[in-house]
Design a protein around this motif. Structure first.
Motif, PDB file in Angstrom:
ATOM      1  N   PHE A   1       0.833  -1.204   0.000  1.00 31.57           N
ATOM      2  CA  PHE A   1       0.000   0.000   0.000  1.00 31.57           C
ATOM      3  C   PHE A   1       0.865   1.250   0.000  1.00 31.57           C
ATOM      4  CE2 PHE A   1      -2.812  -2.959   2.537  1.00 31.57           C
ATOM      5  CZ  PHE A   1      -3.718  -3.180   1.518  1.00 31.57           C
ATOM      6  N   ASN A   2       0.532   2.202  -0.868  1.00 28.93           N
ATOM      7  CA  ASN A   2       1.166   3.519  -0.775  1.00 28.93           C
ATOM      8  C   ASN A   2       0.409   4.295   0.310  1.00 28.93           C
ATOM      9  OD1 ASN A   2      -1.088   4.979  -1.857  1.00 28.93           O
ATOM     10  ND2 ASN A   2      -0.352   4.652  -3.949  1.00 28.93           N
ATOM     11  N   PRO A   3       0.844   5.495   0.672  1.00 31.00           N
ATOM     12  CA  PRO A   3       0.186   6.205   1.777  1.00 31.00           C
ATOM     13  C   PRO A   3      -1.315   6.438   1.584  1.00 31.00           C
ATOM     14  CG  PRO A   3       2.314   7.196   1.349  1.00 31.00           C
ATOM     15  CD  PRO A   3       2.076   6.185   0.259  1.00 31.00           C
ATOM     16  N   VAL A   4      -1.759   6.748   0.386  1.00 32.09           N
ATOM     17  CA  VAL A   4      -3.185   6.983   0.149  1.00 32.09           C
ATOM     18  C   VAL A   4      -3.963   5.670   0.289  1.00 32.09           C
ATOM     19  CG1 VAL A   4      -4.895   7.686  -1.579  1.00 32.09           C
ATOM     20  CG2 VAL A   4      -2.773   8.990  -1.308  1.00 32.09           C
ATOM     21  N   GLN A   5      -3.441   4.603  -0.283  1.00 31.04           N
ATOM     22  CA  GLN A   5      -4.092   3.297  -0.181  1.00 31.04           C
ATOM     23  C   GLN A   5      -4.126   2.818   1.269  1.00 31.04           C
ATOM     24  OE1 GLN A   5      -1.355   1.422  -2.766  1.00 31.04           O
ATOM     25  NE2 GLN A   5      -2.390   2.088  -4.642  1.00 31.04           N
ATOM     26  N   PHE A   6      -3.052   3.110   1.998  1.00 35.36           N
ATOM     27  CA  PHE A   6      -2.995   2.726   3.411  1.00 35.36           C
ATOM     28  C   PHE A   6      -4.084   3.443   4.208  1.00 35.36           C
ATOM     29  CE2 PHE A   6      -1.255   2.984   7.733  1.00 35.36           C
ATOM     30  CZ  PHE A   6      -1.100   1.621   7.986  1.00 35.36           C
ATOM     31  N   LEU A   7      -4.325   4.711   3.913  1.00 40.93           N
ATOM     32  CA  LEU A   7      -5.423   5.444   4.557  1.00 40.93           C
ATOM     33  C   LEU A   7      -6.774   4.830   4.190  1.00 40.93           C
ATOM     34  CD1 LEU A   7      -4.261   9.150   4.143  1.00 40.93           C
ATOM     35  CD2 LEU A   7      -4.422   7.845   6.266  1.00 40.93           C
ATOM     36  N   MET A   8      -6.918   4.392   2.951  1.00 42.42           N
ATOM     37  CA  MET A   8      -8.163   3.754   2.515  1.00 42.42           C
ATOM     38  C   MET A   8      -8.399   2.452   3.285  1.00 42.42           C
ATOM     39  SD  MET A   8      -7.830   4.479  -1.604  1.00 42.42           S
ATOM     40  CE  MET A   8      -8.697   2.992  -2.011  1.00 42.42           C
TER      41      MET A   8
END
Length: 169
Positions: free
Chosen positions: A104-111
């Protein structure tokens, strides 16, 4: 008693369609770079006891520092885990023995964190509230009651004082 009877007694398949935990683990320091993005290698799994699962994972997996980032309690572990795996399947890491690891990149990790929060069963208890919040809330309610009482004409004076005050007017 034959061998089939013994195998039946020893092995009883677990039903993962019951209440339990969904966890999000991270393999710390195990990441790659995509132009401008830092990836986090995470595992979405299910367990009745996430801490015991983590201990078992450490004993049986290659040495890397793995930690639990988040756990949520759900009514049907298998359904929720399957939904999360399906939702984030495009980030799945192609491994031979596991389909539960994702980058996960940071945005995906937040998702992912948002999806965990949406699915979490929040069981509220009074012990979750800090004692100061409870005390200040009670003081606030009492103060509002006192203000409302004076505005509506209610008095805290004894009846004898009220009668004397009415007679003088």
């Amino acid at each position: 008693m034959n061998l089939d009877d013994i195998a039946t007694i020893v092995y009883q398949p677990k039903n993962d369609h019951e209440p339990g935990f969904i966890y999000l683990m991270e393999a710390e320091g195990y990441h790659g770079l995509i132009p401008g993005c830092y990836l986090r290698r995470c595992k979405i799994g299910l367990s009745r006891n996430p801490e015991a699962r983590l201990d078992n994972f450490h004993r049986n997996q290659p040495p890397c520092n793995v930690k639990i980032l988040k756990t949520i309690y759900v009514e049907d572990m298998a359904d929720v885990e399957g939904e999360l795996h399906q939702q984030f399947s495009q980030y799945n890491v192609e491994l031979i023995k596991s389909q539960e690891w994702f980058d996960f990149n940071p945005v995906q990790f937040l998702m992912v964190n948002w999806e965990f929060e949406k699915r979490s069963l929040h069981v509220f208890s009074i012990s979750d509230l800090p004692i100061k919040l409870i005390i200040f809330s009670m003081i606030g309610v009492l103060s509002l009651g006192a203000i409302a009482g004076t505005k509506l004409g209610f008095s805290h004076k004894p009846d004898s004082q009220l009668n004397q005050a009415r007679c003088k007017t």
